[in-house]
Design an enzyme around this catalytic site. Structure first.
Site, mmCIF file in Angstrom:
data_model
loop_
_atom_site.group_PDB
_atom_site.id
_atom_site.type_symbol
_atom_site.label_atom_id
_atom_site.label_comp_id
_atom_site.label_asym_id
_atom_site.label_seq_id
_atom_site.Cartn_x
_atom_site.Cartn_y
_atom_site.Cartn_z
ATOM 1 C CB SER A 7 -0.936 0.008 1.214
ATOM 2 O OG SER A 7 -0.198 -0.073 2.419
ATOM 3 C CG HIS A 8 2.555 3.132 2.791
ATOM 4 N ND1 HIS A 8 1.568 2.348 3.360
ATOM 5 C CD2 HIS A 8 2.372 4.381 3.286
ATOM 6 C CE1 HIS A 8 0.829 3.096 4.159
ATOM 7 N NE2 HIS A 8 1.298 4.327 4.143
ATOM 8 C CD GLU A 25 -3.536 -2.826 3.349
ATOM 9 O OE1 GLU A 25 -4.190 -3.586 2.608
ATOM 10 O OE2 GLU A 25 -2.303 -2.752 3.317
#
Length: 346
Positions: free
Chosen positions: A59-60, A201
């Site tokens: 997600s990052h 998320e």
């Protein structure tokens, strides 16, 4: 000149969908520079992207690069910003990110923070006029790797309502702790947000058209929901009910109020092109453990860590990331072709 879809290296990536970490970093750096980031900013954010993919925090990682590029082009992030470091007190470091990425601003103040903490026993750095700082735990780990105890906070655009309320007031507002091992590494790294799950998320589930888990979020009416899109229009569920909101409020005090940054309730979102720079903030506290513990810190931490790790089924915070790190360094990163194409076209 940046890479194109006809570049031999890009063709190889698109064919294999497996990238080495050097390739991940190069891909991110190239996309950011094409979107208007300076060499310094692009390199700093690309290192963060590499670290996220290395530790399995999708997600990052590369998923965020098209968002970064969009925000550079629309002016939500100033790509050519030059961070400005101030030293108002011997143990205080203050960095103006100048509406640019948080990463180069943190880099600019990091060495002064470590020097001040080593000399004074404890020091703090605040960053303001900032932006998303990526995986907060990586900054805590970096302080621990320098031999100091690191406590970190970052605020975010409001997405969590007070317990019993409906209107978001604070963001997911992570905090992180990096505990040094005395040998240039970390014994444990705690990295958790005030929400039941990271907002990224839910954004990922929304992009993929998948439902979210029960207990993650509420819709705009305050009702629990498993619809990712409805969740993004409502509020995140705080971890542990009112206790999670309290944790988020604590982070807001350090990362926004103490840093002189924009409160989450007034900040523009980290997603989408609207609203201008969010101007959020971060706070980093570094502690030289020997002076305050009388030299007992290392032994106490070893005892504490053993009490956790020696139990069957238990694990030290940060150990999952360490395992993912080893796998990724051996096997590379699997990147879907559609994501590669979005990055190269961003």
């Amino acid at each position: 000149m940046g890479l194109t879809l006809t570049d031999p290296l890009m063709k190889e990536w698109l064919m294999n969908e497996i990238l080495g970490l050097d390739d991940v970093e190069a891909l991110a750096r190239d996309a950011l520079k094409r979107a208007g980031a300076s060499d310094r900013a692009a390199a700093s954010v690309a290192r963060s992207t590499r670290a996220a993919e290395r530790d399995g925090i999708r997600s990052h990682g590369l998923m965020y690069v098209p968002i970064y590029a969009e925000h550079l082009r629309c002016g939500k992030v100033e790509g050519l910003a030059e961070p400005e470091v101030h030293r108002p007190k011997p143990s205080a470091v203050r960095v103006d990110a100048k509406d640019g990425f948080a990463h180069p601003a943190i880099d600019a103040g990091f060495d002064p923070l470590i020097e001040a903490a080593t000399a004074q026993g404890i020091a703090a750095m605040t960053v303001y006029n900032s932006y998303n700082c990526g995986v907060l735990g990586h900054h805590a780990e970096r302080i621990a790797d320098a031999g100091l105890l690191g406590l970190c906070f970052t605020n975010a655009p409001a997405s969590i309502a007070p317990w019993g309320g409906k209107t978001p007031v604070v963001g997911t507002n992570p905090f992180a702790l990096g505990v040094p091992d005395g040998a240039g590494g970390s014994t444990l790294v705690i990295d958790q947000s005030a929400s039941a799950i990271a907002k990224s998320e839910i954004m990922l589930r929304a992009r993929e058209g998948r439902a979210i888990e029960e207990g993650w979020a509420f819709d705009a009416t305050g009702a629990p929901t498993t619809d990712a899109e409805a969740a993004l229009k409502g509020s995140m569920a705080p971890a542990g009910g009112y206790k999670g909101f309290g944790a988020g409020l604590m982070v807001e005090v350090f990362a926004a109020a103490l840093a002189g940054a924009t409160l989450g309730k007034d900040a523009s979102p980290f997603s989408g092109p609207l609203g201008g720079p969010p101007r959020t903030g971060q706070c980093f506290i570094a502690v030289e453990t020997g002076a305050l513990s009388g030299g007992a810190f290392g032994a106490r931490i070893e005892d504490l860590a053993a009490a956790i790790a020696d139990q069957d089924g238990a694990r030290l915070p940060g150990s999952t990331r360490a395992a993912a790190r080893a796998r990724t360094e051996a096997d590379g990163v699997s990147v879907p072709q559609d994501l590669l194409e979005r990055i190269i076209n961003s």
